[in-house]
Scaffold this motif. Structure first.
Motif, PDB file in Angstrom:
ATOM      1  N   GLN A 228       1.671   9.892 -11.432  1.00 42.06           N
ATOM      2  CA  GLN A 228       0.944   9.164 -10.403  1.00 42.06           C
ATOM      3  C   GLN A 228       1.733   9.124  -9.106  1.00 42.06           C
ATOM      4  OE1 GLN A 228       0.293   5.138 -11.580  1.00 42.06           O
ATOM      5  NE2 GLN A 228      -1.832   5.332 -10.999  1.00 42.06           N
ATOM      6  N   GLY A 229       1.036   9.105  -7.976  1.00 36.72           N
ATOM      7  CA  GLY A 229       1.701   8.814  -6.725  1.00 36.72           C
ATOM      8  C   GLY A 229       2.316  10.023  -6.049  1.00 36.72           C
ATOM      9  N   LEU A 230       2.699   9.782  -4.796  1.00 40.69           N
ATOM     10  CA  LEU A 230       3.236  10.850  -3.952  1.00 40.69           C
ATOM     11  C   LEU A 230       4.607  11.329  -4.440  1.00 40.69           C
ATOM     12  CD1 LEU A 230       2.751  12.047  -0.940  1.00 40.69           C
ATOM     13  CD2 LEU A 230       4.464  10.371  -0.303  1.00 40.69           C
ATOM     14  N   LEU A 231       5.365  10.444  -5.108  1.00 43.32           N
ATOM     15  CA  LEU A 231       6.710  10.812  -5.545  1.00 43.32           C
ATOM     16  C   LEU A 231       6.660  12.020  -6.486  1.00 43.32           C
ATOM     17  CD1 LEU A 231       9.716  10.358  -5.657  1.00 43.32           C
ATOM     18  CD2 LEU A 231       9.375   8.584  -7.360  1.00 43.32           C
TER      19      LEU A 231
ATOM     20  N   VAL B 162       0.846  -1.213   0.000  1.00 40.53           N
ATOM     21  CA  VAL B 162       0.000   0.000   0.000  1.00 40.53           C
ATOM     22  C   VAL B 162       0.877   1.257   0.000  1.00 40.53           C
ATOM     23  CG1 VAL B 162      -1.625   1.382   1.366  1.00 40.53           C
ATOM     24  CG2 VAL B 162      -2.024  -1.065   1.087  1.00 40.53           C
ATOM     25  N   ILE B 163       1.910   1.300   0.835  1.00 42.68           N
ATOM     26  CA  ILE B 163       2.721   2.533   0.895  1.00 42.68           C
ATOM     27  C   ILE B 163       3.509   2.692  -0.415  1.00 42.68           C
ATOM     28  CG2 ILE B 163       4.686   1.522   2.189  1.00 42.68           C
ATOM     29  CD1 ILE B 163       3.385   5.038   2.772  1.00 42.68           C
ATOM     30  N   LEU B 164       3.939   1.583  -1.036  1.00 40.41           N
ATOM     31  CA  LEU B 164       4.648   1.701  -2.318  1.00 40.41           C
ATOM     32  C   LEU B 164       3.705   2.214  -3.406  1.00 40.41           C
ATOM     33  CD1 LEU B 164       6.983  -1.443  -2.384  1.00 40.41           C
ATOM     34  CD2 LEU B 164       7.565   0.914  -1.812  1.00 40.41           C
ATOM     35  N   HIS B 165       2.467   1.724  -3.418  1.00 37.82           N
ATOM     36  CA  HIS B 165       1.492   2.230  -4.399  1.00 37.82           C
ATOM     37  C   HIS B 165       1.191   3.707  -4.142  1.00 37.82           C
ATOM     38  CE1 HIS B 165      -0.234  -2.025  -5.462  1.00 37.82           C
ATOM     39  NE2 HIS B 165       0.900  -1.755  -6.077  1.00 37.82           N
ATOM     40  N   THR B 166       1.149   4.091  -2.864  1.00 40.03           N
ATOM     41  CA  THR B 166       0.876   5.500  -2.531  1.00 40.03           C
ATOM     42  C   THR B 166       2.009   6.384  -3.053  1.00 40.03           C
ATOM     43  OG1 THR B 166      -0.140   4.718  -0.481  1.00 40.03           O
ATOM     44  CG2 THR B 166       0.315   7.068  -0.603  1.00 40.03           C
ATOM     45  N   ILE B 167       3.240   5.891  -2.957  1.00 45.14           N
ATOM     46  CA  ILE B 167       4.396   6.702  -3.368  1.00 45.14           C
ATOM     47  C   ILE B 167       4.588   6.669  -4.887  1.00 45.14           C
ATOM     48  CG2 ILE B 167       6.922   6.854  -3.253  1.00 45.14           C
ATOM     49  CD1 ILE B 167       6.709   5.803  -0.348  1.00 45.14           C
ATOM     50  N   PHE B 168       4.539   5.462  -5.475  1.00 44.23           N
ATOM     51  CA  PHE B 168       4.914   5.335  -6.894  1.00 44.23           C
ATOM     52  C   PHE B 168       3.725   5.178  -7.830  1.00 44.23           C
ATOM     53  CE2 PHE B 168       8.572   3.671  -4.503  1.00 44.23           C
ATOM     54  CZ  PHE B 168       9.569   4.475  -5.009  1.00 44.23           C
ATOM     55  N   GLY B 169       2.520   5.029  -7.293  1.00 39.92           N
ATOM     56  CA  GLY B 169       1.379   4.727  -8.140  1.00 39.92           C
ATOM     57  C   GLY B 169       1.357   3.238  -8.462  1.00 39.92           C
ATOM     58  N   VAL B 170       0.363   2.802  -9.222  1.00 38.15           N
ATOM     59  CA  VAL B 170       0.251   1.373  -9.543  1.00 38.15           C
ATOM     60  C   VAL B 170       0.639   1.131 -11.006  1.00 38.15           C
ATOM     61  CG1 VAL B 170      -1.479   0.692  -7.826  1.00 38.15           C
ATOM     62  CG2 VAL B 170      -2.219   1.745  -9.949  1.00 38.15           C
ATOM     63  N   GLY B 171       1.012  -0.108 -11.295  1.00 36.70           N
ATOM     64  CA  GLY B 171       1.193  -0.479 -12.698  1.00 36.70           C
ATOM     65  C   GLY B 171       2.630  -0.520 -13.184  1.00 36.70           C
TER      66      GLY B 171
ATOM     67  N   GLU C  50      17.091   4.432  -9.567  1.00 34.04           N
ATOM     68  CA  GLU C  50      16.625   4.358 -10.960  1.00 34.04           C
ATOM     69  C   GLU C  50      15.225   4.974 -11.083  1.00 34.04           C
ATOM     70  OE1 GLU C  50      17.006   0.326 -12.482  1.00 34.04           O
ATOM     71  OE2 GLU C  50      15.237   0.685 -13.750  1.00 34.04           O
ATOM     72  N   LEU C  51      14.333   4.598 -10.159  1.00 33.26           N
ATOM     73  CA  LEU C  51      12.948   5.097 -10.229  1.00 33.26           C
ATOM     74  C   LEU C  51      12.899   6.612 -10.004  1.00 33.26           C
ATOM     75  CD1 LEU C  51      11.221   2.241  -8.213  1.00 33.26           C
ATOM     76  CD2 LEU C  51      10.638   2.883 -10.554  1.00 33.26           C
ATOM     77  N   ILE C  52      13.689   7.096  -9.034  1.00 33.28           N
ATOM     78  CA  ILE C  52      13.664   8.534  -8.724  1.00 33.28           C
ATOM     79  C   ILE C  52      14.230   9.330  -9.904  1.00 33.28           C
ATOM     80  CG2 ILE C  52      14.568  10.354  -7.200  1.00 33.28           C
ATOM     81  CD1 ILE C  52      14.727   8.139  -4.970  1.00 33.28           C
ATOM     82  N   ALA C  53      15.406   8.892 -10.416  1.00 31.89           N
ATOM     83  CA  ALA C  53      16.057   9.642 -11.497  1.00 31.89           C
ATOM     84  C   ALA C  53      15.170   9.676 -12.736  1.00 31.89           C
ATOM     85  CB  ALA C  53      17.407   9.015 -11.823  1.00 31.89           C
ATOM     86  N   GLU C  54      14.573   8.526 -13.034  1.00 28.71           N
ATOM     87  CA  GLU C  54      13.735   8.464 -14.230  1.00 28.71           C
ATOM     88  C   GLU C  54      12.553   9.420 -14.114  1.00 28.71           C
ATOM     89  OE1 GLU C  54      12.227   4.497 -15.682  1.00 28.71           O
ATOM     90  OE2 GLU C  54      10.385   5.555 -15.120  1.00 28.71           O
ATOM     91  N   ARG C  55      11.920   9.424 -12.945  1.00 29.17           N
ATOM     92  CA  ARG C  55      10.731  10.281 -12.807  1.00 29.17           C
ATOM     93  C   ARG C  55      11.108  11.749 -12.698  1.00 29.17           C
ATOM     94  NH1 ARG C  55       6.398   6.257 -10.065  1.00 29.17           N
ATOM     95  NH2 ARG C  55       7.045   4.528 -11.379  1.00 29.17           N
ATOM     96  N   ALA C  56      12.299  12.017 -12.115  1.00 29.50           N
ATOM     97  CA  ALA C  56      12.745  13.415 -12.036  1.00 29.50           C
ATOM     98  C   ALA C  56      13.026  13.952 -13.431  1.00 29.50           C
ATOM     99  CB  ALA C  56      13.995  13.512 -11.161  1.00 29.50           C
ATOM    100  N   ARG C  57      13.607  13.111 -14.295  1.00 30.38           N
ATOM    101  CA  ARG C  57      13.938  13.556 -15.656  1.00 30.38           C
ATOM    102  C   ARG C  57      12.695  13.715 -16.506  1.00 30.38           C
ATOM    103  NH1 ARG C  57      18.234  10.003 -15.297  1.00 30.38           N
ATOM    104  NH2 ARG C  57      17.004   8.372 -16.296  1.00 30.38           N
ATOM    105  N   SER C  58      11.873  12.671 -16.498  1.00 31.14           N
ATOM    106  CA  SER C  58      10.774  12.688 -17.480  1.00 31.14           C
ATOM    107  C   SER C  58       9.592  13.525 -16.993  1.00 31.14           C
ATOM    108  CB  SER C  58      10.317  11.264 -17.768  1.00 31.14           C
ATOM    109  OG  SER C  58       9.620  10.772 -16.647  1.00 31.14           O
ATOM    110  N   ARG C  59       9.349  13.492 -15.728  1.00 24.46           N
ATOM    111  CA  ARG C  59       8.179  14.196 -15.167  1.00 24.46           C
ATOM    112  C   ARG C  59       6.886  13.815 -15.873  1.00 24.46           C
ATOM    113  NH1 ARG C  59       9.738  18.240 -10.958  1.00 24.46           N
ATOM    114  NH2 ARG C  59      11.936  17.878 -10.974  1.00 24.46           N
TER     115      ARG C  59
END
Ligand code: HEM
Length: 394
Positions: free
Chosen positions: A184-187, A108-117, A171-180
């Motif tokens: 989804q999610g709290l991140l 649940v907390i991972l889905h809240t932070i990163f979204g689902v899928g 990897e997840l943080i850098a990718e989302r910071a770059r692409s924006r």
């Protein structure tokens, strides 16, 4: 009390003293220092281990993501996650539920932070579960053991697991910071005001914030749920009433049950120790460095002056009366008051409702399990063993 190799600890059980500890100014009592035991998990940049302005600045970044309205937007995700996890639990045989509940709340907390899928989030879930198994060993509490056999192997394994987790997180943080593009999610919300440029320092900082939320957000809720299941299994009259009320679409008793679980079996027996930074007076006594002050929440919540039959599990006490703020403090208080309580409550309500809609719970032991330490919280010592059976609807 002076534990070996640690500063002297002074425990307090009076509600007014505990309030004084949690609301003392940041330059007098420092809770950040007292939480050092979780530093290897959450990292040195965690706002949970900071004091003063650094702590408040870190908190301000995450608190909006856990406000009641934002959390209610996750209702559907929480329900889907809970139903999916519970559907995989074995029936008609004694099983330990604590690990399964923590796996559920971790998801649940991972889905809240990163979204689902995103499949990599499933991989992160697997790696985190392995990494967090170190919490059951003594090595977190006693750093000197980390390099002595047989604990050396446990610690080395933990460090290797942490490396794997950190690589995937980076990897997840850098990718989302770059692409924006992944909104989804709290991140996405955390990255917005942080102006993360994908550099290693900034990623390290976001990593520690995320690990703080992941750690604080799953073991607590998973363990509190484990206590709820143990208490219900060993109090069939309460469980039967809860089933009747839920079948009738009445949630008042469910809320009373949760409030009573949080009173009778708080996972934080104590507040996180507060290090005395400047001489500090509580109830006429002055404390000096290096003393640490600790509030005994469990004792406060079992005070016979505040509760009739405090050792009994009686949700009815909270049916017509809300918990008293001077005798009920499962979420802590002051500047470190739990920011995740709305999410935790949504999870507890959803898990108990879903479990009792589909299954019955029977105890797997003659008595309720005794408590066992896991990092800074207490969990049912036998792993919360129960027998689940399919419910026959009449
Ligand atoms: C039933 C479940 C939970 C319980 C009983 C609980 C309880 C607490 C307590 C007592 C504290 C304060 C400790 C102290 O300073 O003495 C705290 C802090 C915290 N909780 Fe929770 N918590 C729960 C679930 C969650 C969830 C789901 C999150 C999700 C993010 C969360 C995030 C945090 C964080 C980040 C802090 C540190 C706050 C700070 O350092 O300012 N908790 N929690």
């Amino acid at each position: 009390m002076t534990p070996l190799g640690k500063p002297p600890l002074v425990f307090m059980a009076q509600a007014s003293d505990i309030k004084a500890i949690v609301t003392a100014p940041a330059d007098v009592l420092r809770p950040g220092e007292g939480g050092a035991v979780i530093a290897p998990l959450v990292g040195r940049d965690s706002f949970m281990l900071a004091d003063g302005e650094d702590h408040l600045a870190g908190r301000r970044r995450v608190v909006p993501g856990f406000q009641r309205e934002r959390v209610s937007a996750h209702t559907q995700m929480v329900r889907a996650t809970v139903e999916h996890e519970i559907a995989g639990w074995p029936l008609d045989t004694p099983i330990p539920l604590h690990g399964r509940l923590c796996a559920l709340t971790l998801r649940v907390i991972l889905h809240t932070i990163f979204g689902v899928g995103d499949e990599r989030v499933d991989e992160l879930h697997r790696r985190l579960l392995t990494m967090f198994s170190v919490a059951a060993s003594l090595t977190l509490h006693m750093p000197t053991l980390r390099y002595a056999p047989p604990w050396r192997r446990v610690w080395r394994r933990f460090l290797a697991n942490r490396e794997g987790v950190d690589a995937l997180l980076a990897e997840l943080i850098a990718e989302r910071a770059r692409s924006r593009t992944h909104q989804q999610g709290l991140l996405a919300m955390l990255l917005g005001p942080m102006h993360v440029d994908g550099g290693p320092d900034a990623i390290g900082n976001v990593r520690d914030t995320l690990m703080s939320l992941i750690l604080a957000g799953h073991e607590t809720t998973g363990s509190e749920l484990a206590w709820a299941v143990q208490l219900l299994a060993h109090h069939p009259a309460v469980m039967h009433r809860l089933v009747r009320e839920l079948d009738g679409d009445n949630d008042a008793y469910l809320d009373a049950v949760i409030n009573e679980v949080l009173r009778h079996r708080p996972v934080f027996l104590f507040t996180i120790p507060r290090a005395v930074a400047k001489p500090c007076e509580v109830s006429g006594r002055t404390y000096h460095p290096p003393v640490h002050l600790v509030g005994c929440v469990h004792l406060m919540q079992h005070d016979a002056a505040a509760y009739a039959q405090p050792e009994a599990f009686r949700p009815e006490r909270f049916l017509d009366e809300a918990p008293r703020s001077d005798a009920w403090m499962p979420w802590g208080g002051g500047r470190k008051h739990c920011p995740g309580r709305h999410l935790a409550l949504l999870e507890m309500q959803t898990v108990l409702r879903t479990l009792l809609e589909h299954l019955t719970i029977e105890p797997a032991s003659a008595r309720i399990e005794t408590a066992r330490w896991r990092t800074v919280i207490v969990t049912p010592g036998g792993g919360c063993r129960v027998v689940l059976r399919k419910r026959r609807h009449s």
